[in-house]
Design an enzyme around this catalytic site. Structure first.
Site, PDB file in Angstrom:
ATOM      1  N   GLY A  29      47.970  20.298 -26.238  1.00  0.00           N
ATOM      2  CA  GLY A  29      47.125  20.282 -24.726  1.00  0.00           C
ATOM      3  C   GLY A  29      46.503  18.940 -24.445  1.00  0.00           C
ATOM      4  N   CYS A  47      49.133  24.970 -26.942  1.00  0.00           N
ATOM      5  CA  CYS A  47      48.719  24.785 -27.793  1.00  0.00           C
ATOM      6  C   CYS A  47      48.331  24.607 -29.105  1.00  0.00           C
ATOM      7  CB  CYS A  47      47.227  25.604 -27.131  1.00  0.00           C
ATOM      8  SG  CYS A  47      46.547  26.590 -25.865  1.00  0.00           S
ATOM      9  N   TYR A  62      61.099  19.749 -29.076  1.00  0.00           N
ATOM     10  CA  TYR A  62      60.512  18.639 -28.292  1.00  0.00           C
ATOM     11  C   TYR A  62      59.141  18.620 -28.386  1.00  0.00           C
ATOM     12  CZ  TYR A  62      57.162  17.778 -23.965  1.00  0.00           C
ATOM     13  OH  TYR A  62      56.331  17.232 -23.855  1.00  0.00           O
ATOM     14  N   ASN A  86      47.068  29.991 -29.813  1.00  0.00           N
ATOM     15  CA  ASN A  86      48.178  29.210 -29.215  1.00  0.00           C
ATOM     16  C   ASN A  86      48.919  30.386 -28.971  1.00  0.00           C
ATOM     17  OD1 ASN A  86      50.831  27.146 -31.064  1.00  0.00           O
ATOM     18  ND2 ASN A  86      49.776  27.469 -28.658  1.00  0.00           N
ATOM     19  N   GLY A  87      50.106  30.106 -28.140  1.00  0.00           N
ATOM     20  CA  GLY A  87      50.325  31.932 -27.740  1.00  0.00           C
ATOM     21  C   GLY A  87      50.848  32.134 -26.029  1.00  0.00           C
TER      22      GLY A  87
HETATM   23  P1  AMP Z   1      62.779  17.653 -16.401  1.00  0.00           P
HETATM   24  O1  AMP Z   1      63.742  17.210 -16.697  1.00  0.00           O
HETATM   25  O2  AMP Z   1      62.186  15.762 -15.114  1.00  0.00           O
HETATM   26  O3  AMP Z   1      61.756  18.645 -16.140  1.00  0.00           O
HETATM   27  O4  AMP Z   1      61.985  16.871 -17.570  1.00  0.00           O
HETATM   28  C1  AMP Z   1      62.371  17.035 -19.083  1.00  0.00           C
HETATM   29  C2  AMP Z   1      61.787  16.262 -19.534  1.00  0.00           C
HETATM   30  O5  AMP Z   1      59.497  17.092 -19.880  1.00  0.00           O
HETATM   31  C3  AMP Z   1      61.574  16.385 -21.133  1.00  0.00           C
HETATM   32  O6  AMP Z   1      62.653  15.020 -21.662  1.00  0.00           O
HETATM   33  C4  AMP Z   1      60.743  16.501 -21.900  1.00  0.00           C
HETATM   34  O7  AMP Z   1      60.191  15.262 -22.755  1.00  0.00           O
HETATM   35  C5  AMP Z   1      59.361  16.787 -21.237  1.00  0.00           C
HETATM   36  N1  AMP Z   1      59.561  18.842 -21.427  1.00  0.00           N
HETATM   37  C6  AMP Z   1      60.514  19.179 -21.968  1.00  0.00           C
HETATM   38  N2  AMP Z   1      59.978  20.653 -21.795  1.00  0.00           N
HETATM   39  C7  AMP Z   1      59.015  20.659 -21.559  1.00  0.00           C
HETATM   40  C8  AMP Z   1      57.936  21.309 -22.343  1.00  0.00           C
HETATM   41  N3  AMP Z   1      57.147  22.123 -22.058  1.00  0.00           N
HETATM   42  N4  AMP Z   1      56.167  21.214 -22.035  1.00  0.00           N
HETATM   43  C9  AMP Z   1      55.861  19.505 -21.596  1.00  0.00           C
HETATM   44  N5  AMP Z   1      56.878  18.765 -21.398  1.00  0.00           N
HETATM   45  C10 AMP Z   1      58.485  19.661 -22.194  1.00  0.00           C
END
Ligand code: AMP
Length: 453
Positions: free
Chosen positions: A34, A5, A251, A108-109
């Site tokens: 979010g 969030c 990320y 957030n958390g």
């Molecule tokens: P996948 O390995 O197909 O599950 O997707 C990995 C990709 O999802 C990564 O390259 C990130 O861009 C994105 N990603 C990684 N962690 C998260 C997260 N916690 N929430 C949303 N997107 C994420």
């Protein structure tokens, strides 16, 4: 439920024209934190009004809706709750009427003792409309406030009971209180508007969006109270151990934000440099997967001397692939979001840098796109270590079963995703991303080393 969030609060103190518009702009800048629901609450003469909706900030708030939100003090929120569990009841801020008036919470958390606390309140007759931590926190603050002299005392008492990750803002009719958990898992920043009034945001990019000045990070364990006499600080306890989430740097956060004194962009470039040292390869071009792989790709290119180039064009009007609820929807949307710049790729040995492999679907799809566009070789470099453990502090890392690194070795994974080679960042070098000499960050998703049980 895991929640990713962004929070916002502004104590207008009669000096800001149309404060809701600032909330809108700040949420817009934090939209990456979010995309499922959002809300803005305003406090006006003891009454707190709130407008919430499902979807993006630009979809939920029209000019008319913003104009109706008049009031000097504001709390606002964008929410992504995992696993399709989101609904309007969980949207924040949560506004509550209780024995001493009204209050409003946005956080957030993720609390690790939410169930225990919820059961205890429910046994004493409390009713809940959602399973969100914000509602639980609002109930606890309201209960404490019945026996305390001020909202800040009630928040302090609440912080003694809740455990886990929270970076939250609480608004009473006359005050705003911001609190960060004793480990500081999630970011929280204090800023100042040109008019002199205080603002609280999750990320510094939101301060830039509203023309506010960065004052400082709110410290782990700190409670900041903002009212007409200014901002004051209380500490839940002294010498808190810092454990900022390293995944924010890898990320989650926007690259133009600075978190606990460290630039997100800079930390990703560092990750790329480290990757180039740890996993060198002969290649013709380094490309990044937009957006979160781009910064690390520039680091890899600088360190290796292999030229950086554009490998993809991204359609900016498609949401993050990850947020599509089912596996099937996830794997079909990559091609809609990304298109390969074939002229840069054809016949080349490509180093493709991405931030993480979670389930493994995205990476496999992207490699297929590159190979179909004529790439001779695709060497995948991931700017984080392999992920093995879920997160209980607010990042949506799925269950152990869904994490592909729990089922496959790096070599197996390389074959499954169709890469010519695959290298992950060494988990012992995570501290170097943020220049940390000691372990001032949480890396539980990589190591299983959880700071809070
Ligand atoms: P996948 O390995 O197909 O599950 O997707 C990995 C990709 O999802 C990564 O390259 C990130 O861009 C994105 N990603 C990684 N962690 C998260 C997260 N916690 N929430 C949303 N997107 C994420």
């Amino acid at each position: 439920m895991h929640e990713e969030c962004g929070v916002f609060a502004l104590y207008g103190n009669g000096q800001i024209e149309n404060p809701a518009e600032y909330a809108y702009l700040a949420l817009y800048a934090m939209q990456h934190r979010g995309q499922q629901s959002c809300g803005i609450a305003v406090s006006n003469d003891g009454v707190i009004d709130c407008e919430k909706g499902m979807g993006l900030v630009s979809e939920v708030f029209s000019e008319d809706k913003l104009a109706k939100l008049s009031g000097q003090n504001i709390t606002a929120h964008v929410l992504y709750s995992a696993k399709g569990a989101s609904n309007i009841q969980s949207a924040q801020p949560i506004v509550m009427r209780y024995g001493k008036g009204r209050l409003c919470v946005a956080t957030n958390g993720s609390l690790v003792n939410a169930k225990e606390l919820r059961d205890l309140l429910a046994q004493n007759g409390a009713m809940f409309r959602s399973n969100s931590d914000a509602e639980l926190i609002a109930q606890i603050v309201a209960k404490e406030r019945m026996f305390c002299h001020s909202i800040e005392e009630a928040v302090k008492m609440t912080c003694e009971n809740i455990k886990g990750a929270y970076s939250m803002v609480i608004m009473s009719p006359t005050k705003i209180v911001a609190a960060r958990d004793p480990y500081g898992f999630r970011p929280l920043v204090l800023g100042k508007m040109p008019e002199g009034c205080y603002v609280v945001v999750s990320e510094t990019c939101a301060l830039n969006a509203i023309g506010a000045e960065f004052v400082r990070d709110i410290m782990p364990g700190e409670i900041v109270v903002i009212d007409e006499s200014g901002a004051r600080t209380y500490y839940q306890k002294e010498n808190c151990e810092r454990k900022i989430c390293i995944f924010e740097y890898i990320y989650f956060a926007r690259p133009d934000s600075v978190m606990d004194g460290v630039s997100i962009h800079g930390s990703r470039v560092n990750a790329g440099r480290l990757l180039a040292r740890q996993h060198p390869v002969e290649a013709d071009i380094v490309i990044g997967v937009p957006d979160s792989g781009l910064d690390a790709a520039t680091g890899y290119a600088r360190e290796s001397g292999i030229p950086f180039g554009m490998g993809f064009v991204r359609n900016n009007y498609v949401g993050r692939t990850f947020i599509k609820p089912t596996q099937e929807q996830r794997s079909t949307s990559v091609g809609i979001k990304l298109n390969v710049l074939a002229e840069n790729i054809k016949g080349k040995r490509v180093v493709m840098v991405d931030d993480s492999i979670v389930r493994g679907t995205t990476c496999a799809d992207i490699i297929r796109l590159l190979k179909n566009a004529g790439a001779k070789e695709v060497h995948v470099r991931i700017s984080s270590p392999t992920i093995h453990h879920p997160c209980f502090y607010g990042t949506d890392i799925p269950t152990r079963e869904e994490l592909t690194s729990n089922h496959h070795s790096v070599d197996e994974l390389c074959e499954i995703i169709g890469a010519d080679s695959l290298g992950f960042l060494d988990r012992d070098s995570l501290g170097e991303l943020i220049g940390a000499c000691s372990k001032t960050y949480c890396d539980a998703c990589f190591t299983g080393d959880y700071p809070v049980e």
